[in-house]
Design an enzyme around this catalytic site. Sequence first.
Site, PDB file in Angstrom:
ATOM      1  CG  PHE A 279     -47.317  39.495   9.123  1.00 29.56           C
ATOM      2  CD1 PHE A 279     -46.032  39.652   8.358  1.00 29.56           C
ATOM      3  CD2 PHE A 279     -48.339  39.889   8.665  1.00 29.56           C
ATOM      4  CE1 PHE A 279     -46.150  39.889   7.037  1.00 29.56           C
ATOM      5  CE2 PHE A 279     -48.310  40.176   7.060  1.00 29.56           C
ATOM      6  CZ  PHE A 279     -47.296  40.165   6.303  1.00 29.56           C
ATOM      7  CB  ALA A 280     -44.005  37.407  14.561  1.00 29.82           C
TER       8      ALA A 280
ATOM      9  CG  HIS B 111     -46.676  43.979   8.169  1.00 28.86           C
ATOM     10  ND1 HIS B 111     -47.303  45.221   8.609  1.00 28.86           N
ATOM     11  CD2 HIS B 111     -47.900  43.100   7.717  1.00 28.86           C
ATOM     12  CE1 HIS B 111     -48.497  45.609   8.041  1.00 28.86           C
ATOM     13  NE2 HIS B 111     -48.796  43.917   7.884  1.00 28.86           N
TER      14      HIS B 111
ATOM     15  N   PRO C 250     -53.280  38.752  20.224  1.00 28.15           N
ATOM     16  CG  PRO C 250     -54.718  40.084  18.757  1.00 28.15           C
ATOM     17  CD  PRO C 250     -53.235  39.376  18.813  1.00 28.15           C
TER      18      PRO C 250
ATOM     19  CB  ILE D  57     -48.307  36.205  17.787  1.00 24.69           C
ATOM     20  CG1 ILE D  57     -48.780  34.501  18.207  1.00 24.69           C
ATOM     21  CG2 ILE D  57     -47.735  36.717  18.724  1.00 24.69           C
ATOM     22  CD1 ILE D  57     -47.651  33.753  18.131  1.00 24.69           C
TER      23      ILE D  57
ATOM     24  CD  GLU E  54     -55.230  37.716  14.872  1.00 25.07           C
ATOM     25  OE1 GLU E  54     -54.886  38.170  13.476  1.00 25.07           O
ATOM     26  OE2 GLU E  54     -55.997  38.318  15.409  1.00 25.07           O
TER      27      GLU E  54
END
Length: 681
Positions: free
Chosen positions: A427-428, A473, A433, A431, A404
């Site tokens: 998926f949010a 998720h 990393p 985020i 990410e």
Amino acid sequence: MLEKNILKKAFSTMATAKTMAELYEDNFKIVSKYVHATSRGHEAIQIAMAMHLLPQDYAFPYYRDDAMLLGIGMQPYDLMLQLMAKKDDPFSGGRTYYCHPSIKDVDKPKIPHQSSATGMQAIPATGAAMGFWYKENTGIQDDNELKPIVVCSLGDASVTEGEIAEAFQMAALKQLPILYLVQDNGWDISANAAETRAQNAFEYAKGFHGIEAISIDGANFTESYLALEKVVKTIREERRPFLVHAKVPLLNHHTSGVRMEWYRDDLEEAKSRDPYPVLIQQLLDAGFSKEEIQEIEQSVKTLVQQDFDKAQQAEDPQPEDLFTHDFAPTPVIEEVGERNPSREEKVVMVDCALFAVEELMKKHSECLLYGQDVGGRLGGVFREAATLAQKFGDERVFNTPIQEAFIVGSTVGMSAVGLKPIVEVQFADYIWPGLNQLFTEVSRSCYLSNGKWPVSMILRVPIGAYGSGGPYHSSSVESVLTNIRGIKIAYPSNGADLKGLMKAAYYDPNPVVILEHKGLYWSKVKGTDFARVNEPSEDYMLPFGKANIVQEIWEQETAETMTIITYGMGVHWALNASSNIKNQVEIIDLRTLYPLDEEAIFKSVKKAKKCLIVTEEPTNNSFARSLAGLIQENCFKHLDAPVMVIGSENMPAIPLNSTLEFTMIPNVDKVRAKMEELLNY
């Protein structure tokens, strides 16, 4: 032996860097207002590198590379303006530290902005190299006789960072035209190599198959020049990555604020490897006289002193200079195109985004899409990229490793070389990393480069709870993102808005995050049919910062009325919860969380007199609570009740079990109950 003109230029540059470092020490009380570091001990390898760079190349120096900057043609005065944070600092306008360059001069290598966070520059630099890889593989050619390369300069201590591994992995995987120049002085700050590194950078690089590495004496200019000449020529011709591990001494303080005498026990040994007398001897061997060398030194001292005196008198920034270049101007300021054309069938939200990306890719060869599982085999876990790889090729739509940070940060380099990357995290929840790059590199580039290097990218983020996605998720993350200044954030509630905002984001020169609720993608959640739309026309664009009144009321004298401020899934909860009292409830769909349409919000609240904010996030310390405070502050005299907020329960994660998930997040019944409470207040 090198030609005399090469040795003379190198020595003049090295003498300049050395003289500047000594002048800074002699005037420590003047220059110590702001922290700085110098290249003392590193000059030979830096100057050798600079002398091989061309205007079409991209360089990502680190905070000790002032000799490299002098080597590409920057003047002492330029660097001193930044040293003293002056208004005319050519890199940042007085906003960032010494030797944190960003230049876009026609006659010099291009240097996009990067932070001083050690190792952080490796991912943006590798992104630039990946941009060249993309251009060359898709026929977007630069008009240069010699192909461009990217140089990423690193201190050896930074190579232990995890993001370095992500950069190396992609460089090796894609065979990118990049040179990682690692300057190894054996120290972090006060921790030395024996304490902090299991191996040096040369040894580490051997684990990345496809990166060729060499180790050299970086304190010897001739050895450095010849080694880099060969490496650079190979990269230009063969388009593959190299790592050059250069052993150098550190002859000055780590920074002006961390003095070497506080902790160093190797100063005498380091002085014995000083590159300055080594280069003088090479000049003498090449036929220079001592008088010629002294003449160069004296000329340099005169220039450096003159520039120093001049820089001290230069103008400081004015208070109003604070408020420029947070964003580059966007051309999309009005809604254009047909939002609701006549169609045979309505289209689900995920397809509106898919069609938007396809239209953009057909029209713009610089548009590409990458992320985890978006390639031809799957086309995204939500099928949001289905068929795109087949239509546009594996160079334009491709999978990345589980990286990410690289996905997000590489857009800095991609944008810098003239591309428009559309990237996504799956998926949010994934985020986190990437936040390091999003916050430090992406969001600040325009501001800290004084407007020269805005990052033009789109980051797509499936978000929200739906269908027992569980704790990894289902999260909502908008409160974290809205605390990152320098990015724009969209959170659409329907397909038309998603397509219009996607198109606007493409033509916006700034970084944009689009939060796409996965529960709305297919309208499978009961009561979300409003997300399906007649697909807007290809030229439809929706400007950021324009809220939508999805349910409007008239101001009433006797009946209790309220406005609901919401976004994403909250719009559907509000519409369904108010279905029996539409004449009492106005609903404002924010559509974008930044910029925020404060005018529409305040106008609606002042009319309705009561306000409820509906969010899917837990409410404590949230964007919604902040918005409530903003409304309270600006509309207090018009309110008949406190601004209220409803969101998820304040628990650490969304549980997998469907009963627990239902209990955790808002729904129509919960919103309706909160509305009744507020109307009856």
